[in-house]
Motif scaffolding. Structure first.
Motif, mmCIF file in Angstrom:
data_model
loop_
_atom_site.group_PDB
_atom_site.id
_atom_site.type_symbol
_atom_site.label_atom_id
_atom_site.label_comp_id
_atom_site.label_asym_id
_atom_site.label_seq_id
_atom_site.Cartn_x
_atom_site.Cartn_y
_atom_site.Cartn_z
ATOM 1 N N THR A 78 50.610 93.743 58.113
ATOM 2 C CA THR A 78 51.040 93.520 59.487
ATOM 3 C C THR A 78 51.698 94.783 60.026
ATOM 4 O OG1 THR A 78 51.427 91.194 58.985
ATOM 5 C CG2 THR A 78 52.406 92.045 61.001
ATOM 6 N N ARG A 79 51.185 95.266 61.123
ATOM 7 C CA ARG A 79 51.736 96.481 61.726
ATOM 8 C C ARG A 79 51.525 96.383 63.232
ATOM 9 N NH1 ARG A 79 47.708 101.094 59.554
ATOM 10 N NH2 ARG A 79 47.288 99.653 57.853
ATOM 11 N N PRO A 80 52.329 97.084 63.999
ATOM 12 C CA PRO A 80 52.119 97.077 65.450
ATOM 13 C C PRO A 80 50.757 97.680 65.777
ATOM 14 C CG PRO A 80 54.246 98.044 64.865
ATOM 15 C CD PRO A 80 53.480 97.901 63.601
ATOM 16 N N LEU A 81 50.114 97.154 66.811
ATOM 17 C CA LEU A 81 48.836 97.707 67.228
ATOM 18 C C LEU A 81 49.021 99.154 67.674
ATOM 19 C CD1 LEU A 81 47.253 94.856 69.401
ATOM 20 C CD2 LEU A 81 46.549 95.577 67.124
ATOM 21 N N LEU A 82 48.084 100.006 67.274
ATOM 22 C CA LEU A 82 48.054 101.358 67.795
ATOM 23 C C LEU A 82 47.286 101.293 69.107
ATOM 24 C CD1 LEU A 82 48.533 104.416 67.509
ATOM 25 C CD2 LEU A 82 46.331 104.537 66.316
ATOM 26 N N THR A 83 47.942 101.578 70.214
ATOM 27 C CA THR A 83 47.310 101.446 71.517
ATOM 28 C C THR A 83 46.549 102.708 71.895
ATOM 29 O OG1 THR A 83 49.197 102.312 72.743
ATOM 30 C CG2 THR A 83 49.207 99.938 72.244
ATOM 31 N N VAL A 84 45.688 102.561 72.895
ATOM 32 C CA VAL A 84 44.953 103.709 73.412
ATOM 33 C C VAL A 84 45.910 104.759 73.963
ATOM 34 C CG1 VAL A 84 43.399 104.449 75.268
ATOM 35 C CG2 VAL A 84 42.826 102.445 73.879
ATOM 36 N N ALA A 85 46.952 104.308 74.661
ATOM 37 C CA ALA A 85 47.934 105.243 75.222
ATOM 38 C C ALA A 85 48.584 106.074 74.120
ATOM 39 C CB ALA A 85 48.996 104.479 76.002
ATOM 40 N N GLU A 86 48.969 105.432 73.027
ATOM 41 C CA GLU A 86 49.600 106.147 71.914
ATOM 42 C C GLU A 86 48.610 107.094 71.232
ATOM 43 O OE1 GLU A 86 52.816 102.761 70.483
ATOM 44 O OE2 GLU A 86 50.716 102.591 69.875
ATOM 45 N N VAL B 99 39.347 101.338 58.003
ATOM 46 C CA VAL B 99 38.891 100.046 57.463
ATOM 47 C C VAL B 99 38.198 100.278 56.122
ATOM 48 C CG1 VAL B 99 37.569 97.952 57.900
ATOM 49 C CG2 VAL B 99 38.597 99.187 59.821
ATOM 50 N N ALA B 100 37.320 101.291 56.084
ATOM 51 C CA ALA B 100 36.634 101.618 54.831
ATOM 52 C C ALA B 100 37.626 102.005 53.747
ATOM 53 C CB ALA B 100 35.641 102.754 55.063
ATOM 54 N N GLN B 101 38.665 102.712 54.120
ATOM 55 C CA GLN B 101 39.673 103.114 53.143
ATOM 56 C C GLN B 101 40.377 101.899 52.544
ATOM 57 O OE1 GLN B 101 42.548 106.010 54.514
ATOM 58 N NE2 GLN B 101 43.914 105.685 52.762
ATOM 59 N N ALA B 102 40.748 100.945 53.387
ATOM 60 C CA ALA B 102 41.444 99.745 52.903
ATOM 61 C C ALA B 102 40.576 98.956 51.929
ATOM 62 C CB ALA B 102 41.851 98.869 54.090
ATOM 63 N N VAL B 103 39.293 98.792 52.266
ATOM 64 C CA VAL B 103 38.374 98.072 51.371
ATOM 65 C C VAL B 103 38.170 98.876 50.093
ATOM 66 C CG1 VAL B 103 36.055 97.111 51.111
ATOM 67 C CG2 VAL B 103 37.224 96.954 53.321
ATOM 68 N N GLY B 104 38.001 100.193 50.237
ATOM 69 C CA GLY B 104 37.804 101.052 49.065
ATOM 70 C C GLY B 104 38.962 100.994 48.098
ATOM 71 N N GLU B 105 40.174 100.939 48.616
ATOM 72 C CA GLU B 105 41.361 100.867 47.750
ATOM 73 C C GLU B 105 41.375 99.571 46.951
ATOM 74 O OE1 GLU B 105 44.450 101.476 50.587
ATOM 75 O OE2 GLU B 105 44.315 103.680 50.500
ATOM 76 N N LYS C 16 33.469 88.977 54.683
ATOM 77 C CA LYS C 16 34.385 88.626 55.757
ATOM 78 C C LYS C 16 34.185 89.510 56.983
ATOM 79 C CE LYS C 16 38.362 87.075 52.943
ATOM 80 N NZ LYS C 16 38.658 85.802 53.616
ATOM 81 N N ILE C 17 34.691 89.023 58.104
ATOM 82 C CA ILE C 17 34.750 89.839 59.310
ATOM 83 C C ILE C 17 36.125 90.491 59.358
ATOM 84 C CG2 ILE C 17 34.751 89.830 61.826
ATOM 85 C CD1 ILE C 17 32.824 87.427 61.665
ATOM 86 N N LEU C 18 36.152 91.814 59.342
ATOM 87 C CA LEU C 18 37.393 92.565 59.426
ATOM 88 C C LEU C 18 37.498 93.197 60.806
ATOM 89 C CD1 LEU C 18 37.520 94.380 55.956
ATOM 90 C CD2 LEU C 18 38.177 92.040 56.562
ATOM 91 N N GLU C 19 38.663 93.113 61.406
ATOM 92 C CA GLU C 19 38.891 93.654 62.742
ATOM 93 C C GLU C 19 39.593 95.005 62.640
ATOM 94 O OE1 GLU C 19 38.669 94.770 65.898
ATOM 95 O OE2 GLU C 19 38.181 92.652 66.274
ATOM 96 N N ALA C 20 38.975 96.027 63.210
ATOM 97 C CA ALA C 20 39.474 97.396 63.065
ATOM 98 C C ALA C 20 40.911 97.563 63.549
ATOM 99 C CB ALA C 20 38.555 98.367 63.806
ATOM 100 N N CYS C 21 41.277 96.875 64.624
ATOM 101 C CA CYS C 21 42.627 97.078 65.160
ATOM 102 C C CYS C 21 43.707 96.564 64.215
ATOM 103 C CB CYS C 21 42.765 96.438 66.547
ATOM 104 S SG CYS C 21 42.658 94.651 66.571
ATOM 105 N N ASP C 22 43.329 95.747 63.235
ATOM 106 C CA ASP C 22 44.301 95.300 62.224
ATOM 107 C C ASP C 22 44.600 96.393 61.200
ATOM 108 O OD1 ASP C 22 44.424 92.777 63.372
ATOM 109 O OD2 ASP C 22 42.859 91.937 62.082
ATOM 110 N N TYR C 23 43.825 97.475 61.234
ATOM 111 C CA TYR C 23 43.959 98.550 60.254
ATOM 112 C C TYR C 23 44.389 99.873 60.900
ATOM 113 C CZ TYR C 23 41.685 95.271 57.131
ATOM 114 O OH TYR C 23 41.386 94.158 56.377
ATOM 115 N N GLY C 24 45.048 99.775 62.054
ATOM 116 C CA GLY C 24 45.557 100.977 62.688
ATOM 117 C C GLY C 24 44.542 101.737 63.509
ATOM 118 N N VAL C 25 43.437 101.076 63.889
ATOM 119 C CA VAL C 25 42.425 101.687 64.738
ATOM 120 C C VAL C 25 42.628 101.159 66.162
ATOM 121 C CG1 VAL C 25 39.940 101.954 65.161
ATOM 122 C CG2 VAL C 25 40.802 101.819 62.805
#
Length: 386
Positions: A197-205, A332-338, A161-170
């Protein structure tokens, strides 16, 4: 908080600066070896791993994979739990010539040969989204070469699958194609779960704290005004564009092509170069107070990739930035590893239970002489003699 003793082992190829390794480490894997050819990346791995009790037993091997012999790992077939790696992406990247299997940098065959030799319980391969996306240029290679060899070796594809980093708190747009395959006895327990599902972590934050410190440490009398100006701009935006590491053949480090630089500018960041770290600040006007806003330091780029703040990068600024820009985001690697560990745990438990049942299974009782199920040949002989 003390980290639990890892139950499962891993070996990683093309380890780079350790993004995938950090994520799998946090998931609960114990790395036996990190294999990488780039001298700066190897120095980074050594700096973070060697002498670190949490990474005890992990070897950093500077090797050319095309010449690497798996015997060097000292592992018997089936002994390893996970073989992971991010094979080089240029053969499949939209930014390149997309030569795929005809590109001499394609290391999928090498990775698959290692799978066949080591027989790990699980395999995880990371690459660019171009390998999976339309037009289906690489579909034959995926299905008839990569997936076919895995099936022949006894593996079941759990997903690709294609995983999007921003979905994992990046705080970055970074889509990556992830392949997970496991031996059948473990694959049946693999459960794919979408990112929470989590709020996007923004660059500002993500950068607020480090950016404030940079401005303050500059000693500029109006540092606070400049910082607040940056923060106001950054808060208008969301996540960052994809960081790119670039090629050793081309110039110094910057934050990507024209479109990416423009996206960074809307976040209040100048993408025309990389800044020195605060301790090495020589030109404040270039690094912090330019018209286009502050440039990112290597450590801030690492935050955008999701690295922990204590992970150190070796080499001069450009070499260090390239390591960061080419990395796989640890969360992302952590989520897949778990997810892989969950399947390994269930599969291991099921195999142990089956083995236990077999061990304590009582044999069927033998029929006693003269019983209904016994040997009746004597009766037949007596009948024949009468």
């Amino acid at each position: 908080m003390t980290r639990a003793e890892p139950k499962f082992t891993s070996v990683e190829i093309c380890a780079g600066a350790g993004g995938q390794a950090v994520g799998l480490h946090e998931a609960g894997f114990r790395h036996l070896a990190l294999i990488e050819i780039d001298e700066h990346a190897c120095a980074t791995l050594e700096s973070n791993v060697t002498g670190n009790p949490e990474w005890d037993g992990c070897k950093v091997l500077k090797r050319d994979l095309t010449e690497f012999k798996v015997d060097e790992l000292g592992l018997k077939p089936g002994e390893l739990d996970l073989l992971a790696g991010g094979v080089p992406c240029p053969p499949f990247s939209a930014a390149g010539k997309q030569l795929g299997e005809d590109d001499e940098r394609d290391l999928f065959p090498t990775m698959l040969s290692m799978v066949e030799a080591l027989r790990p319980k699980a395999v995880m391969i990371e690459n660019v989204r171009g390998l999976l996306e339309p037009p289906e240029k690489f579909s034959r290679y995926r299905e008839e070469v990569i997936e076919h060899r895995l099936r022949e070796a006894g593996y079941v594809k759990c997903y690709w699958k294609i995983l999007e980093a921003c979905d994992y708190g990046v705080p970055q747009l970074r889509p990556r194609a992830i392949l997970v395959a496991m031996l059948k006895e473990y694959a049946e327990y693999f459960e794919w779960t979408e990112a929470k599902t989590r709020p996007l972590l923004t660059v500002a934050e993500a950068l607020a704290s480090s950016m404030r410190k940079r401005f303050k440490d500059s000693g500029h009398p109006q540092w606070k005004t400049f910082y607040e100006r940056w923060l106001t701009e950054a808060e208008k935006g969301s996540v960052a564009p994809t960081l790119v590491g670039g090629s050793k053949k081309h110039g110094g480090a910057d934050l990507g092509p024209t479109r990416a630089k423009e996206a960074w500018r809307k976040l209040g960041v100048c993408g025309l170069g990389v800044a020195n770290e605060p301790k090495d600040l020589k030109d404040p006007d270039r690094d912090l107070f330019g018209e286009r806003g502050p440039k990112l330091t290597v450590s801030q780029a690492a935050i955008i990739q999701g690295f922990p703040e204590d992970w150190k990068f070796e080499g001069r600024k450009t070499a260090a930035y390239r390591q960061v820009g080419n990395a796989f985001p640890p969360p992302v690697a952590q989520a897949v590893g778990e997810q892989i560990i969950a399947a390994l745990e269930k599969g291991t438990k099921a195999l142990a239970a089956a083995q236990s049942d077999t061990l304590f299974e009582l044999p069927a009782p033998s029929a006693s002489p003269g019983s209904e199920l016994g040997d009746r040949s004597g009766d037949r002989e007596c009948a024949a003699m009468s």
